[in-house]
Structure formats: C-alpha cells, structure tokens
Design a protein around this motif. Structure first.
Motif, short mmCIF file in Angstrom:
data_model
loop_
_atom_site.label_atom_id
_atom_site.label_comp_id
_atom_site.label_asym_id
_atom_site.label_seq_id
_atom_site.Cartn_x
_atom_site.Cartn_y
_atom_site.Cartn_z
N ILE A 92 95.74 -38.54 100.30
CA ILE A 92 94.73 -37.59 100.80
C ILE A 92 94.82 -36.30 100.00
CG2 ILE A 92 94.09 -36.14 102.74
CD1 ILE A 92 94.95 -38.43 104.57
N ASP A 93 96.05 -35.84 99.80
CA ASP A 93 96.23 -34.59 99.07
C ASP A 93 95.76 -34.74 97.63
OD1 ASP A 93 97.61 -31.84 99.11
OD2 ASP A 93 98.34 -32.80 97.29
N PHE A 106 105.21 -35.17 101.40
CA PHE A 106 104.34 -35.74 102.42
C PHE A 106 105.14 -36.69 103.32
CE2 PHE A 106 102.05 -35.03 98.47
CZ PHE A 106 101.18 -34.03 98.87
N CYS A 150 104.88 -32.22 106.57
CA CYS A 150 103.82 -32.72 105.71
C CYS A 150 102.64 -31.74 105.71
CB CYS A 150 103.36 -34.09 106.22
SG CYS A 150 101.93 -34.73 105.35
N PRO A 151 102.21 -31.30 104.53
CA PRO A 151 101.12 -30.32 104.46
C PRO A 151 99.79 -30.88 104.95
CG PRO A 151 101.68 -31.09 102.26
CD PRO A 151 102.70 -31.69 103.21
N ILE A 152 99.72 -32.19 105.07
CA ILE A 152 98.47 -32.81 105.48
C ILE A 152 98.39 -32.92 106.99
CG2 ILE A 152 97.01 -34.84 105.28
CD1 ILE A 152 97.32 -33.24 102.71
N CYS A 153 99.41 -33.51 107.60
CA CYS A 153 99.33 -33.76 109.04
C CYS A 153 100.39 -33.00 109.81
CB CYS A 153 99.43 -35.26 109.31
SG CYS A 153 101.04 -35.94 108.92
N ARG A 166 92.09 -34.60 97.55
CA ARG A 166 91.66 -33.21 97.76
C ARG A 166 91.77 -32.43 96.47
NH1 ARG A 166 94.20 -30.92 103.38
NH2 ARG A 166 93.06 -32.25 104.81
N TRP A 167 92.91 -32.63 95.81
CA TRP A 167 93.17 -31.88 94.59
C TRP A 167 92.15 -32.26 93.51
CZ3 TRP A 167 94.55 -32.28 89.46
CH2 TRP A 167 95.12 -31.13 88.90
N CYS A 172 99.17 -39.74 103.24
CA CYS A 172 98.96 -38.30 103.17
C CYS A 172 99.02 -37.83 101.72
CB CYS A 172 100.01 -37.57 104.01
SG CYS A 172 99.62 -37.63 105.77
N ALA A 173 99.90 -38.43 100.93
CA ALA A 173 99.98 -38.08 99.53
C ALA A 173 98.66 -38.40 98.84
CB ALA A 173 101.12 -38.85 98.86
#
Ligand SMILES: [Zn+2]
Length: 70
Positions: A35-36, A27, A13-16, A39-40, A32-33
């Motif tokens: 969160i991303d 994710f 997962c690119p977040i955690c 962010r985007w 986490c999805a």
C-alpha cells in the motif's frame, strides 16, 4: 553489568498503526508495504507541475541546443 541496548523501540506500521514486523519493517505486513509503495508511486507520478522550482538553477536544460552548422 550494563544491559545491552539490543531491543530497539518498535515503531508502529505507518499504514495501519499495528506493531511492525521485522520482516516487513517498518510495516506490519507485505500488504501494508505494498500500500505504501503504491502511495509513493502514485504520488511521484502525480507531481503537480504548478510551482517553478528555482532553487539554484541546478536543473539541467530539457532541450539542449542542436549543433549548428553554418
Ligand atoms: Zn500495517
């Protein structure tokens, strides 16, 4: 017989950094999805308008010339 390359390498997962879940790829969870996504979105809304993007003059004019009646 050759082995079928069915198992794709799981990316973390690119977040955690946890192993991604197929349902929420890439994710590990909807959290986490989300969160991303935030962010985007925040990143796209906060575009620093400092540099002039003069690539090929591909940008259309913001204010078109009004029709002139003489
Ligand atoms: Zn995660």
């Amino acid at each position: 017989m050759s082995e079928p390359a069915k198992s794709t390498p799981e990316k973390p997962c690119p977040i955690c950094g946890k192993p991604a879940v197929e349902k929420y790829r890439p994710f590990c969870s909807s959290r986490c999805a989300d969160i991303d996504l935030h962010r985007w979105l925040s990143g796209s809304y906060a575009i620093p308008a400092a540099e002039d993007d003069d690539e090929d003059g591909d940008a259309p004019p913001l204010a078109p010339d009004p029709p002139r009646r003489g």
